[in-house]
Design a protein around this motif. Structure first.
Motif, PDB file in Angstrom:
ATOM      1  N   LEU A  14      44.472  63.304 102.408  1.00  0.00           N
ATOM      2  CA  LEU A  14      43.869  62.020 102.017  1.00  0.00           C
ATOM      3  C   LEU A  14      42.774  62.187 100.966  1.00  0.00           C
ATOM      4  O   LEU A  14      42.349  61.197 100.369  1.00  0.00           O
ATOM      5  N   ARG A  15      42.314  63.396 100.753  1.00  0.00           N
ATOM      6  CA  ARG A  15      41.169  63.607  99.867  1.00  0.00           C
ATOM      7  C   ARG A  15      41.490  63.225  98.427  1.00  0.00           C
ATOM      8  O   ARG A  15      42.552  63.553  97.901  1.00  0.00           O
ATOM      9  N   ILE A  84      38.012  59.841 100.387  1.00  0.00           N
ATOM     10  CA  ILE A  84      39.414  59.906 100.780  1.00  0.00           C
ATOM     11  C   ILE A  84      40.122  58.597 100.426  1.00  0.00           C
ATOM     12  O   ILE A  84      39.480  57.550 100.277  1.00  0.00           O
ATOM     13  N   ASN A  85      41.415  58.674 100.281  1.00  0.00           N
ATOM     14  CA  ASN A  85      42.245  57.501 100.007  1.00  0.00           C
ATOM     15  C   ASN A  85      42.890  57.050 101.318  1.00  0.00           C
ATOM     16  O   ASN A  85      43.970  57.513 101.688  1.00  0.00           O
ATOM     17  N   LYS A  86      42.209  56.167 102.015  1.00  0.00           N
ATOM     18  CA  LYS A  86      42.716  55.686 103.306  1.00  0.00           C
ATOM     19  C   LYS A  86      43.840  54.682 103.047  1.00  0.00           C
ATOM     20  O   LYS A  86      43.651  53.713 102.318  1.00  0.00           O
ATOM     21  N   TRP A  95      36.071  55.011 101.325  1.00  0.00           N
ATOM     22  CA  TRP A  95      36.091  55.796 102.553  1.00  0.00           C
ATOM     23  C   TRP A  95      35.781  57.263 102.240  1.00  0.00           C
ATOM     24  O   TRP A  95      36.148  57.781 101.190  1.00  0.00           O
ATOM     25  N   PHE A  96      35.092  57.902 103.191  1.00  0.00           N
ATOM     26  CA  PHE A  96      34.693  59.289 103.012  1.00  0.00           C
ATOM     27  C   PHE A  96      34.967  60.070 104.293  1.00  0.00           C
ATOM     28  O   PHE A  96      34.921  59.522 105.396  1.00  0.00           O
ATOM     29  N   THR A 101      34.784  62.901 110.792  1.00  0.00           N
ATOM     30  CA  THR A 101      34.675  61.450 110.900  1.00  0.00           C
ATOM     31  C   THR A 101      34.999  60.771 109.578  1.00  0.00           C
ATOM     32  O   THR A 101      34.612  61.253 108.508  1.00  0.00           O
ATOM     33  N   LYS A 102      35.697  59.649 109.644  1.00  0.00           N
ATOM     34  CA  LYS A 102      35.948  58.826 108.471  1.00  0.00           C
ATOM     35  C   LYS A 102      34.881  57.737 108.403  1.00  0.00           C
ATOM     36  O   LYS A 102      34.715  56.965 109.347  1.00  0.00           O
TER      37      LYS A 102
END
Length: 227
Positions: A14-15, A84-86, A95-96, A101-102
């Motif tokens: 997701l990064r 991150i690409n949620k 989002w990170f 943890t997101k």
């Protein structure tokens, strides 16, 4: 152990920036001089307008200490590396991945921190700007087609305000870089949260671009908005 490894692999996929590309030097240019806060505060005190300014939506920034350590470059850099690409995220939230943890940064969190009001912008951007006959623009800068923020700053530093409240209006222009002070009713009705948040959420991901293959190890990027 297998589940933990799978979770780590899923997070890695997701990064926005792979961990293997984190090893680069970067410099961030922040397009706002927090050192001006002290100057603005001192001038408003001199002309007895500080309390009036504090009653505006940006008044709380006068309580911020104008210090070189106010903005933490390393924190911002490390945070953006962990973006991150949620899959189910909306276009107006970031989002990170912080550890396992997101973490979300959306207009809700932005509103909680800044206290700025949200609402539709469309009703305020339909009509083009017009300088009022007795407004602050004509009073200080005449019929110039364009007034740059440096000109406003220079006039503000002189402290020669012609009418009560002009100091506060110039301070608002310097902080918000917006000419709505010509009509203070519109200023107070304006959804500043929507306006500033849209700048922030747009420029944060756009400004952060790690170097590609062949580029120098040192990278500079720019941040605008309410950083």
């Amino acid at each position: 152990m297998a589940n933990t490894r799978t979770e780590q692999e899923n997070m890695e996929s997701l990064r926005s920036v792979s961990k293997y590309r984190w090893g680069f030097n970067a410099g961030i240019n922040i397009h706002y001089k927090w050192s001006h806060l002290h100057m603005i505060r001192e001038m408003l005190c001199q002309v007895n307008e500080l309390e009036n300014f504090k009653r505006t939506c940006f008044g709380h920034v006068m309580d911020v200490k104008a210090d070189k350590s106010l903005f933490c470059f390393s924190f911002m850099h490390y945070l953006m590396l962990r973006r991150i690409n949620k899959p189910d995220a909306t276009e107006v939230e970031l989002w990170f991945a912080i550890g396992k943890t997101k973490a979300r940064f959306s207009k809700r969190e932005f509103c909680l921190v800044t206290g700025l009001k949200f609402g539709p912008l469309s009703t305020f951007i339909v009509n083009p700007f017009e300088a009022l006959p007795r407004g602050i623009r004509l009073r200080y800068w005449g019929l110039r087609k364009e007034v740059k923020i440096q000109q406003v700053l220079d006039t503000f530093k002189e402290g020669q305000f012609q009418q009560e409240g002009d100091g506060s209006k110039m301070a608002l222009i310097l902080i918000a870089t917006n000419s709505l002070v010509e009509n203070m009713d519109e200023w107070y009705a304006f959804p500043w949260g929507t306006y500033v948040w849209s700048l922030t959420v747009d420029y944060l991901p756009r400004g952060f671009e790690p170097p590609t293959a062949g580029e120098a190890d040192k990278k500079h990027y720019h941040f605008y908005g309410f950083i």
